[in-house]
Design an enzyme around this catalytic site. Sequence first.
Site, mmCIF file in Angstrom:
data_model
loop_
_atom_site.group_PDB
_atom_site.id
_atom_site.type_symbol
_atom_site.label_atom_id
_atom_site.label_comp_id
_atom_site.label_asym_id
_atom_site.label_seq_id
_atom_site.Cartn_x
_atom_site.Cartn_y
_atom_site.Cartn_z
ATOM 1 N N GLY A 8 0.838 -1.193 0.000
ATOM 2 C CA GLY A 8 0.000 0.000 0.000
ATOM 3 C C GLY A 8 0.872 1.241 0.000
ATOM 4 O O GLY A 8 1.395 1.634 1.044
ATOM 5 N N ALA A 9 1.062 1.810 -1.185
ATOM 6 C CA ALA A 9 1.854 3.044 -1.269
ATOM 7 C C ALA A 9 0.918 4.231 -1.208
ATOM 8 O O ALA A 9 0.987 5.151 -2.015
ATOM 9 C CB ALA A 9 2.663 3.039 -2.558
ATOM 10 N N GLY A 10 -0.012 4.186 -0.243
ATOM 11 C CA GLY A 10 -0.940 5.300 -0.058
ATOM 12 C C GLY A 10 -0.381 6.268 0.970
ATOM 13 O O GLY A 10 0.842 6.435 1.083
ATOM 14 N N LEU A 12 -0.345 6.512 4.556
ATOM 15 C CA LEU A 12 0.503 6.081 5.672
ATOM 16 C C LEU A 12 1.653 5.186 5.182
ATOM 17 O O LEU A 12 2.786 5.300 5.657
ATOM 18 C CB LEU A 12 -0.368 5.332 6.693
ATOM 19 N N ARG A 36 -0.584 -0.506 -11.786
ATOM 20 C CA ARG A 36 -0.119 0.405 -10.730
ATOM 21 C C ARG A 36 1.410 0.485 -10.729
ATOM 22 O O ARG A 36 1.978 1.555 -10.522
ATOM 23 C CB ARG A 36 -0.573 -0.083 -9.352
ATOM 24 N N ASN A 104 -6.764 1.207 11.106
ATOM 25 C CA ASN A 104 -7.542 1.864 12.147
ATOM 26 C C ASN A 104 -8.683 0.938 12.584
ATOM 27 O O ASN A 104 -9.082 0.046 11.848
ATOM 28 C CB ASN A 104 -8.144 3.135 11.523
ATOM 29 N N LYS A 183 -9.065 4.620 20.785
ATOM 30 C CA LYS A 183 -9.141 5.377 19.534
ATOM 31 C C LYS A 183 -10.464 5.087 18.836
ATOM 32 O O LYS A 183 -11.091 5.981 18.266
ATOM 33 C CB LYS A 183 -7.953 5.014 18.631
ATOM 34 N N ASN A 201 -15.064 19.128 13.189
ATOM 35 C CA ASN A 201 -15.122 18.543 14.531
ATOM 36 C C ASN A 201 -15.684 19.549 15.543
ATOM 37 O O ASN A 201 -16.493 19.192 16.409
ATOM 38 C CB ASN A 201 -13.736 18.076 14.974
ATOM 39 N N SER A 251 -11.787 12.131 9.482
ATOM 40 C CA SER A 251 -11.417 11.274 8.343
ATOM 41 C C SER A 251 -12.671 10.699 7.675
ATOM 42 O O SER A 251 -12.752 10.601 6.450
ATOM 43 C CB SER A 251 -10.494 10.152 8.817
HETATM 44 P P1 NAP Z 1 -4.817 5.132 1.552
HETATM 45 O O1 NAP Z 1 -4.147 6.445 1.394
HETATM 46 O O2 NAP Z 1 -6.124 4.916 0.857
HETATM 47 O O3 NAP Z 1 -3.783 4.016 1.086
HETATM 48 C C1 NAP Z 1 -4.115 2.668 1.021
HETATM 49 C C2 NAP Z 1 -3.240 2.034 -0.030
HETATM 50 O O4 NAP Z 1 -3.443 0.620 -0.004
HETATM 51 C C3 NAP Z 1 -3.555 2.489 -1.457
HETATM 52 O O5 NAP Z 1 -2.365 2.932 -2.051
HETATM 53 C C4 NAP Z 1 -4.080 1.230 -2.142
HETATM 54 O O6 NAP Z 1 -3.705 1.092 -3.470
HETATM 55 C C5 NAP Z 1 -3.345 0.170 -1.333
HETATM 56 N N1 NAP Z 1 -3.927 -1.167 -1.470
HETATM 57 C C6 NAP Z 1 -5.159 -1.615 -1.131
HETATM 58 N N2 NAP Z 1 -5.290 -2.913 -1.412
HETATM 59 C C7 NAP Z 1 -4.111 -3.299 -1.962
HETATM 60 C C8 NAP Z 1 -3.628 -4.546 -2.457
HETATM 61 N N3 NAP Z 1 -4.386 -5.649 -2.453
HETATM 62 N N4 NAP Z 1 -2.371 -4.582 -2.958
HETATM 63 C C9 NAP Z 1 -1.600 -3.476 -2.959
HETATM 64 N N5 NAP Z 1 -1.997 -2.275 -2.496
HETATM 65 C C10 NAP Z 1 -3.242 -2.195 -2.003
HETATM 66 O O7 NAP Z 1 -5.065 4.788 3.074
HETATM 67 P P2 NAP Z 1 -4.329 5.397 4.375
HETATM 68 O O8 NAP Z 1 -4.905 6.729 4.677
HETATM 69 O O9 NAP Z 1 -2.852 5.266 4.243
HETATM 70 O O10 NAP Z 1 -4.890 4.398 5.490
HETATM 71 C C11 NAP Z 1 -4.342 3.118 5.750
HETATM 72 C C12 NAP Z 1 -4.807 2.713 7.159
HETATM 73 O O11 NAP Z 1 -4.173 3.582 8.101
HETATM 74 C C13 NAP Z 1 -6.320 2.910 7.370
HETATM 75 O O12 NAP Z 1 -6.840 1.898 8.179
HETATM 76 C C14 NAP Z 1 -6.406 4.256 8.073
HETATM 77 O O13 NAP Z 1 -7.565 4.402 8.876
HETATM 78 C C15 NAP Z 1 -5.145 4.206 8.925
HETATM 79 N N6 NAP Z 1 -4.648 5.537 9.318
HETATM 80 C C16 NAP Z 1 -4.432 6.500 8.384
HETATM 81 C C17 NAP Z 1 -3.940 7.737 8.776
HETATM 82 C C18 NAP Z 1 -3.673 8.831 7.783
HETATM 83 O O14 NAP Z 1 -3.345 9.957 8.192
HETATM 84 N N7 NAP Z 1 -3.770 8.616 6.487
HETATM 85 C C19 NAP Z 1 -3.688 7.982 10.136
HETATM 86 C C20 NAP Z 1 -3.918 6.969 11.071
HETATM 87 C C21 NAP Z 1 -4.403 5.736 10.652
HETATM 88 P P3 NAP Z 1 -4.360 1.933 -4.676
HETATM 89 O O15 NAP Z 1 -3.678 3.253 -4.650
HETATM 90 O O16 NAP Z 1 -4.003 1.123 -5.860
HETATM 91 O O17 NAP Z 1 -5.815 2.016 -4.394
#
Ligand code: NAP
Length: 304
Positions: A8-10, A12, A36, A104, A183, A201, A251
Amino acid sequence: MSTWHILGAGSLGGLWAARLARAGLPVRLILRDQTRLSQYRAAGGLTLVEDGFASLYPIPAEVPGSAIPIRRLLLACKAYDAEEAVAELAPRLAPGAEIILLQNGLGSQDAVANRVPRAHCVFASSTEGAFRESDFRVVYAGRGQTWLGVPGERRAPDWLEQLQTAGINHDWSDEILEKLWRKLALNCAINPLTVLHDCRNGGLRDWPDEVAGLCEELSELLHACGQGAAASDLHQDVLRVIDGTAANFSSMYQDVARGRRTEISYLLGYALREAQRLQLDLPRLDDLLQRLREHLTVRGLPVD
Ligand code: NAP
């Protein structure tokens, strides 16, 4: 030294990958598929924007079907993608592989652990903030802390030192479930209401009785689940978060506003499934979930 495979290169995942890679640690990204991967290669790598400055990190990447064995996996997808993503990687997991779960809420951790019972799962709870400005470009929006832990395990693993080296603020927690429950409770008391009242909020200051009622039921649930410590001063903490993040959109609010699937099944949905299991009657939380589902349905979004 084990490679950090990051699925997951999103938001976090990108934030962790960039910091580990720039500390000289071995990192490989696992992307969804060949499309991708091609897009990632065309972008030249992963960009992290920090304090207004953008840096490009050409971290190697691969697809889930690659043959390289995995000893350490950072699972950085959404909670609803976690189990399936790990199942796809199961054949590549080395015996005793470690999986760090950044999801989360609750529920996805057990689903992953059951899917790969021989792996060693480490749970995480993070207050870091990051968002995707565009594909493979992540903005570090708010510095925070990440708690890591394994229920019932006191000894921290040696690789925590690598997080130190990478400047990732962290702590080992003997009570990681308490952190995750706390949380989750904060999230249940704030996020759905911001969606339903269409507000930041801070807007919840106009709904003090509704917030207080939810906190009361959440405390009851936490006690019944054996997580009494996570209930301590919950209402006060919720009010503190509402004030401290008054100008922010939650969020869940942002997910709904952007037409994206929410993680409700692992937050409010999980809380109510636990209540049902314990035969607890929590009418305000039930009503909240009902209203939230109706709201999502009207917008064509999944209700799980
Ligand atoms: P995000 O930005 O949507 O990133 C998720 C990544 O996972 C996307 O790049 C997605 O790929 C990838 N993915 C999903 N299924 C996959 C698979 N089968 N193979 C490869 N890659 C896959 O999500 P995020 O915000 O980082 O959140 C991740 C978790 O951290 C969540 O549970 C969130 O609640 C928690 N969290 C996030 C934050 C924050 O600030 N962002 C803070 C605390 C907790 P695609 O790009 O191809 O869709």
